[in-house]
Design a protein around this motif. Structure first.
Motif, PDB file in Angstrom:
ATOM      1  N   GLN A  57       0.818  -1.209   0.000  1.00  0.00           N
ATOM      2  CA  GLN A  57       0.000   0.000   0.000  1.00  0.00           C
ATOM      3  C   GLN A  57       0.855   1.264   0.000  1.00  0.00           C
ATOM      4  O   GLN A  57       0.437   2.284  -0.507  1.00  0.00           O
ATOM      5  CB  GLN A  57      -0.914   0.012   1.227  1.00  0.00           C
ATOM      6  N   ASP A  58       2.007   1.206   0.612  1.00  0.00           N
ATOM      7  CA  ASP A  58       2.936   2.331   0.649  1.00  0.00           C
ATOM      8  C   ASP A  58       4.333   1.740   0.799  1.00  0.00           C
ATOM      9  O   ASP A  58       4.632   1.131   1.818  1.00  0.00           O
ATOM     10  CB  ASP A  58       2.612   3.270   1.815  1.00  0.00           C
ATOM     11  N   ALA A  59       5.158   1.906  -0.189  1.00  0.00           N
ATOM     12  CA  ALA A  59       6.498   1.315  -0.188  1.00  0.00           C
ATOM     13  C   ALA A  59       7.523   2.266   0.408  1.00  0.00           C
ATOM     14  O   ALA A  59       8.589   2.498  -0.152  1.00  0.00           O
ATOM     15  CB  ALA A  59       6.886   0.923  -1.604  1.00  0.00           C
ATOM     16  N   GLY A  60       7.208   2.845   1.569  1.00  0.00           N
ATOM     17  CA  GLY A  60       8.147   3.745   2.223  1.00  0.00           C
ATOM     18  C   GLY A  60       8.178   5.127   1.631  1.00  0.00           C
ATOM     19  O   GLY A  60       9.141   5.863   1.831  1.00  0.00           O
ATOM     20  N   VAL A  61       7.115   5.516   0.905  1.00  0.00           N
ATOM     21  CA  VAL A  61       7.064   6.847   0.316  1.00  0.00           C
ATOM     22  C   VAL A  61       6.642   7.880   1.362  1.00  0.00           C
ATOM     23  O   VAL A  61       7.238   8.948   1.476  1.00  0.00           O
ATOM     24  CB  VAL A  61       6.086   6.872  -0.881  1.00  0.00           C
ATOM     25  N   THR A  62       5.629   7.567   2.162  1.00  0.00           N
ATOM     26  CA  THR A  62       5.120   8.512   3.155  1.00  0.00           C
ATOM     27  C   THR A  62       6.129   8.747   4.266  1.00  0.00           C
ATOM     28  O   THR A  62       6.290   9.860   4.747  1.00  0.00           O
ATOM     29  CB  THR A  62       3.787   8.011   3.737  1.00  0.00           C
ATOM     30  N   THR A  63       6.793   7.698   4.707  1.00  0.00           N
ATOM     31  CA  THR A  63       7.881   7.811   5.686  1.00  0.00           C
ATOM     32  C   THR A  63       8.869   6.690   5.421  1.00  0.00           C
ATOM     33  O   THR A  63       8.480   5.603   4.998  1.00  0.00           O
ATOM     34  CB  THR A  63       7.373   7.727   7.145  1.00  0.00           C
ATOM     35  N   SER A  64      10.132   6.968   5.677  1.00  0.00           N
ATOM     36  CA  SER A  64      11.146   5.912   5.545  1.00  0.00           C
ATOM     37  C   SER A  64      11.485   5.312   6.903  1.00  0.00           C
ATOM     38  O   SER A  64      12.302   4.403   6.995  1.00  0.00           O
ATOM     39  CB  SER A  64      12.405   6.467   4.885  1.00  0.00           C
ATOM     40  N   GLU A  65      10.862   5.809   7.973  1.00  0.00           N
ATOM     41  CA  GLU A  65      11.102   5.301   9.324  1.00  0.00           C
ATOM     42  C   GLU A  65      10.482   3.912   9.474  1.00  0.00           C
ATOM     43  O   GLU A  65       9.469   3.600   8.837  1.00  0.00           O
ATOM     44  CB  GLU A  65      10.492   6.231  10.378  1.00  0.00           C
ATOM     45  N   ASN A  66      11.088   3.073  10.318  1.00  0.00           N
ATOM     46  CA  ASN A  66      10.492   1.777  10.625  1.00  0.00           C
ATOM     47  C   ASN A  66       9.179   1.998  11.365  1.00  0.00           C
ATOM     48  O   ASN A  66       9.118   2.801  12.295  1.00  0.00           O
ATOM     49  CB  ASN A  66      11.426   0.942  11.507  1.00  0.00           C
ATOM     50  N   LEU A  67       8.143   1.281  10.961  1.00  0.00           N
ATOM     51  CA  LEU A  67       6.834   1.401  11.601  1.00  0.00           C
ATOM     52  C   LEU A  67       6.643   0.251  12.580  1.00  0.00           C
ATOM     53  O   LEU A  67       7.013  -0.886  12.300  1.00  0.00           O
ATOM     54  CB  LEU A  67       5.729   1.429  10.538  1.00  0.00           C
ATOM     55  N   ASN A  68       6.053   0.547  13.740  1.00  0.00           N
ATOM     56  CA  ASN A  68       5.922  -0.423  14.818  1.00  0.00           C
ATOM     57  C   ASN A  68       4.507  -0.902  15.081  1.00  0.00           C
ATOM     58  O   ASN A  68       4.325  -1.963  15.679  1.00  0.00           O
ATOM     59  CB  ASN A  68       6.466   0.186  16.128  1.00  0.00           C
ATOM     60  N   SER A  69       3.506  -0.121  14.701  1.00  0.00           N
ATOM     61  CA  SER A  69       2.137  -0.460  15.071  1.00  0.00           C
ATOM     62  C   SER A  69       1.163   0.189  14.093  1.00  0.00           C
ATOM     63  O   SER A  69       1.444   1.266  13.552  1.00  0.00           O
ATOM     64  CB  SER A  69       1.859   0.041  16.499  1.00  0.00           C
ATOM     65  N   ILE A  70       0.019  -0.478  13.903  1.00  0.00           N
ATOM     66  CA  ILE A  70      -1.030   0.035  13.029  1.00  0.00           C
ATOM     67  C   ILE A  70      -2.386  -0.259  13.663  1.00  0.00           C
ATOM     68  O   ILE A  70      -2.548  -1.285  14.329  1.00  0.00           O
ATOM     69  CB  ILE A  70      -0.931  -0.577  11.611  1.00  0.00           C
ATOM     70  N   SER A  71      -3.333   0.659  13.474  1.00  0.00           N
ATOM     71  CA  SER A  71      -4.672   0.469  14.024  1.00  0.00           C
ATOM     72  C   SER A  71      -5.673   1.231  13.166  1.00  0.00           C
ATOM     73  O   SER A  71      -5.382   2.325  12.689  1.00  0.00           O
ATOM     74  CB  SER A  71      -4.723   0.975  15.471  1.00  0.00           C
ATOM     75  N   PHE A  72      -6.828   0.638  12.978  1.00  0.00           N
ATOM     76  CA  PHE A  72      -7.901   1.276  12.214  1.00  0.00           C
ATOM     77  C   PHE A  72      -9.098   1.551  13.109  1.00  0.00           C
ATOM     78  O   PHE A  72      -9.490   0.698  13.908  1.00  0.00           O
ATOM     79  CB  PHE A  72      -8.338   0.375  11.050  1.00  0.00           C
ATOM     80  N   ALA A  73      -9.695   2.739  12.980  1.00  0.00           N
ATOM     81  CA  ALA A  73     -10.907   3.098  13.714  1.00  0.00           C
ATOM     82  C   ALA A  73     -12.133   2.520  13.029  1.00  0.00           C
ATOM     83  O   ALA A  73     -13.144   2.255  13.665  1.00  0.00           O
ATOM     84  CB  ALA A  73     -11.035   4.612  13.830  1.00  0.00           C
ATOM     85  N   ASP A  74     -12.042   2.348  11.723  1.00  0.00           N
ATOM     86  CA  ASP A  74     -13.115   1.778  10.910  1.00  0.00           C
ATOM     87  C   ASP A  74     -12.490   1.319   9.596  1.00  0.00           C
ATOM     88  O   ASP A  74     -11.270   1.303   9.473  1.00  0.00           O
ATOM     89  CB  ASP A  74     -14.252   2.792  10.692  1.00  0.00           C
ATOM     90  N   SER A  75     -13.283   0.974   8.618  1.00  0.00           N
ATOM     91  CA  SER A  75     -12.734   0.423   7.372  1.00  0.00           C
ATOM     92  C   SER A  75     -11.965   1.446   6.538  1.00  0.00           C
ATOM     93  O   SER A  75     -11.213   1.063   5.646  1.00  0.00           O
ATOM     94  CB  SER A  75     -13.849  -0.193   6.533  1.00  0.00           C
ATOM     95  N   LEU A  76     -12.091   2.724   6.831  1.00  0.00           N
ATOM     96  CA  LEU A  76     -11.413   3.752   6.055  1.00  0.00           C
ATOM     97  C   LEU A  76     -10.273   4.450   6.791  1.00  0.00           C
ATOM     98  O   LEU A  76      -9.255   4.773   6.200  1.00  0.00           O
ATOM     99  CB  LEU A  76     -12.422   4.812   5.588  1.00  0.00           C
TER     100      LEU A  76
END
Length: 186
Positions: A9-28
């Motif tokens: 979905q994003d190949a490090g374009v938005t940030t090049s930092e290592n990401l540790n966690s992800i969470s969604f509030a809803d489907s969007l």
């Protein structure tokens, strides 16, 4: 078929930092956090990601949890701070500042009831883990509970408002259960 394919979905374009966690509030609406205060978000189900400003300049953000169907997020950092945003990460409030018992960082946050965050963190000195809950959306926090064995903690999962499961060092698994955190006696 679920899991039949994986799509970047994003190949490090938005940030090049290592990401540790992800969470969604809803489907969007989704959020991800990581090293060096990295905070990114999507409002179209992950098709496009936007860089935002995290709450802890220069510090790794370990975990983000979105309150379902709201604009509220909780973020825990590597220094033991917990932050809340009520506007999808535009502005941040420190709801729990670093104390000795979580100076080793916030490892995870669980939300069983929307206004009841429970965090697990670790002491920097002896890696003892602590469990801390709030019954009012993070405005106040109870005295930390320390699991037996001086064990560092890694993750917490909520099964219902009366039951949390926690994992930690040396293969240990803990169960935190009792009176509902949502409907506590007055």
């Amino acid at each position: 078929t679920r899991g039949a394919s994986v799509e970047t979905q994003d190949a490090g374009v938005t940030t090049s930092e290592n990401l540790n966690s992800i969470s969604f509030a809803d489907s969007l609406n989704g959020y991800a956090v990581g090293a060096n205060n990295a905070f990114i978000w999507t409002e179209d189900g992950g098709t496009n990601w936007t860089a935002g400003t995290g709450p802890s300049v220069g510090v790794a953000l370990n975990v983000v949890v979105a309150v379902p169907d709201t604009n509220t997020l909780f973020v825990g950092d590597a220094n033991g701070n917990v932050f809340r945003s009520e506007d999808n990460g535009t502005t941040w409030t420190t709801v729990r500042a670093t104390t000795t018992n979580v100076a080793g960082g916030i490892a995870d946050i669980a939300l069983c009831a929307c206004n009841v965050p429970v965090i697990v963190g670790n002491n920097a000195g002896d890696a003892a883990g602590v469990v801390i809950k709030s019954n009012d959306g993070g405005n106040t926090w109870e005295t930390p509970s320390i699991p037996p064995g001086n064990t560092g903690l890694a993750a917490i999962e909520c099964c219902n408002v009366n039951e949390y499961w926690i994992v930690g060092d040396a293969g240990e698994v803990f169960k935190l259960a009792g009176q509902s955190y949502k409907d506590t006696a007055s």
